[in-house]
Design a protein around this motif. Structure first.
Motif: not given
Length: 133
Positions: A16-26, A64-71, A86-96
Protein backbone atom coordinates in the motif's frame (compact mmCIF):
# COMPACT_ATOMS: atom_id res chain seq x y z
CA UNK A 1 1.13 2.66 -10.49
CA UNK A 2 2.78 -0.48 -9.23
CA UNK A 3 2.91 -3.68 -11.21
CA UNK A 4 0.94 -6.88 -10.67
CA UNK A 5 3.10 -9.69 -9.33
CA UNK A 6 1.07 -12.20 -11.35
CA UNK A 7 -0.04 -11.29 -14.89
CA UNK A 8 -2.56 -14.17 -15.22
CA UNK A 9 -4.56 -14.11 -11.97
CA UNK A 10 -5.65 -11.12 -9.88
CA UNK A 11 -4.04 -11.43 -6.46
CA UNK A 12 -4.74 -9.60 -3.18
CA UNK A 13 -3.00 -6.34 -2.38
CA UNK A 14 0.67 -6.90 -1.53
CA UNK A 15 1.67 -3.29 -0.89
CA UNK A 16 0.00 0.00 0.00
CA UNK A 17 0.99 3.61 -0.53
CA UNK A 18 0.35 6.33 2.01
CA UNK A 19 0.45 9.97 0.89
CA UNK A 20 0.47 12.60 3.62
CA UNK A 21 0.31 16.14 2.21
CA UNK A 22 2.19 18.70 4.29
CA UNK A 23 0.00 21.57 3.00
CA UNK A 24 -3.72 21.71 2.26
CA UNK A 25 -4.46 20.26 -1.19
CA UNK A 26 -6.62 22.11 -3.69
CA UNK A 27 -7.19 21.83 -7.41
CA UNK A 28 -4.84 24.79 -7.91
CA UNK A 29 -1.80 23.34 -6.16
CA UNK A 30 -1.58 20.00 -7.93
CA UNK A 31 -3.30 17.29 -5.89
CA UNK A 32 -2.90 13.59 -6.65
CA UNK A 33 -5.45 12.13 -9.07
CA UNK A 34 -6.54 8.49 -8.81
CA UNK A 35 -8.23 6.30 -11.39
CA UNK A 36 -10.57 4.02 -9.47
CA UNK A 37 -10.48 0.32 -10.34
CA UNK A 38 -7.09 0.37 -12.06
CA UNK A 39 -5.64 -1.88 -9.37
CA UNK A 40 -7.62 -4.80 -10.84
CA UNK A 41 -5.76 -6.98 -13.30
CA UNK A 42 -6.91 -6.15 -16.84
CA UNK A 43 -8.30 -2.69 -15.91
CA UNK A 44 -5.04 -0.71 -15.77
CA UNK A 45 -6.06 1.98 -18.31
CA UNK A 46 -7.11 5.43 -17.15
CA UNK A 47 -10.79 6.14 -17.84
CA UNK A 48 -11.86 9.75 -17.36
CA UNK A 49 -15.19 8.80 -15.77
CA UNK A 50 -13.39 6.83 -13.05
CA UNK A 51 -11.03 9.61 -11.95
CA UNK A 52 -11.16 10.81 -8.33
CA UNK A 53 -9.12 13.72 -6.98
CA UNK A 54 -9.28 14.10 -3.19
CA UNK A 55 -8.42 17.58 -1.92
CA UNK A 56 -7.48 16.81 1.67
CA UNK A 57 -6.17 18.97 4.49
CA UNK A 58 -2.51 18.97 5.50
CA UNK A 59 -1.67 15.89 7.56
CA UNK A 60 -4.60 13.80 6.28
CA UNK A 61 -3.27 10.44 5.06
CA UNK A 62 -4.49 9.04 1.74
CA UNK A 63 -4.02 5.26 1.74
CA UNK A 64 -4.38 3.17 -1.42
CA UNK A 65 -3.41 -0.08 -3.12
CA UNK A 66 0.09 0.16 -4.61
CA UNK A 67 -1.25 -0.94 -8.00
CA UNK A 68 -3.88 1.83 -8.25
CA UNK A 69 -3.19 4.25 -11.12
CA UNK A 70 -2.39 7.73 -9.85
CA UNK A 71 -0.59 10.88 -10.89
CA UNK A 72 0.22 14.31 -9.54
CA UNK A 73 -1.62 17.10 -11.30
CA UNK A 74 -0.07 20.41 -12.33
CA UNK A 75 0.64 22.91 -9.57
CA UNK A 76 -0.68 26.29 -10.76
CA UNK A 77 0.43 28.03 -7.55
CA UNK A 78 3.70 29.68 -6.60
CA UNK A 79 4.36 27.40 -3.59
CA UNK A 80 5.59 23.82 -3.59
CA UNK A 81 3.25 21.02 -2.52
CA UNK A 82 5.38 18.76 -0.32
CA UNK A 83 4.06 15.30 0.47
CA UNK A 84 5.32 12.40 2.58
CA UNK A 85 5.17 9.24 0.43
CA UNK A 86 5.36 5.87 2.16
CA UNK A 87 5.07 2.36 0.76
CA UNK A 88 4.36 -0.61 3.01
CA UNK A 89 4.50 -4.19 1.83
CA UNK A 90 4.30 -7.72 3.08
CA UNK A 91 7.25 -10.07 2.77
CA UNK A 92 6.45 -13.22 0.82
CA UNK A 93 8.70 -16.26 0.59
CA UNK A 94 11.50 -14.34 2.28
CA UNK A 95 11.75 -11.88 -0.64
CA UNK A 96 12.09 -8.20 0.13
CA UNK A 97 9.83 -5.90 -1.89
CA UNK A 98 11.37 -2.78 -3.45
CA UNK A 99 9.46 -0.16 -5.39
CA UNK A 100 11.89 -0.15 -8.32
CA UNK A 101 9.11 1.02 -10.69
CA UNK A 102 8.75 4.45 -9.08
CA UNK A 103 12.01 4.78 -7.14
CA UNK A 104 15.59 3.95 -7.98
CA UNK A 105 18.82 4.67 -6.14
CA UNK A 106 20.12 6.60 -9.17
CA UNK A 107 17.11 8.93 -9.34
CA UNK A 108 16.92 10.12 -5.73
CA UNK A 109 19.42 11.56 -3.28
CA UNK A 110 19.86 10.26 0.22
CA UNK A 111 18.33 12.60 2.77
CA UNK A 112 21.75 13.07 4.37
CA UNK A 113 23.06 14.54 1.10
CA UNK A 114 20.48 17.34 1.02
CA UNK A 115 19.65 18.01 4.69
CA UNK A 116 21.82 19.95 7.08
CA UNK A 117 23.48 17.94 9.81
CA UNK A 118 21.88 18.81 13.18
CA UNK A 119 23.93 20.77 15.68
CA UNK A 120 25.53 18.82 18.50
CA UNK A 121 24.44 19.43 22.10
CA UNK A 122 27.59 21.50 22.68
CA UNK A 123 26.99 23.60 19.55
CA UNK A 124 23.39 24.29 20.60
CA UNK A 125 24.58 25.38 24.09
CA UNK A 126 27.15 27.74 22.53
CA UNK A 127 24.49 29.22 20.27
CA UNK A 128 22.20 29.86 23.26
CA UNK A 129 25.03 31.55 25.20
CA UNK A 130 25.74 33.84 22.22
CA UNK A 131 22.05 34.81 22.03
CA UNK A 132 21.92 35.72 25.74
CA UNK A 133 24.99 38.00 25.63
Amino acid sequence: DGVHLNKKTHKPCYAINVFIPLVDCSMSNGPTEFCLGTHYLGYENFIKEQVYTPCVSAGTPVIFDYRLGHRGLRNYGQCVRPVVYLTYSSVASGKEFRDSVNFSRKRYHKLGDIAEKPLSREERAQKRRRQVT
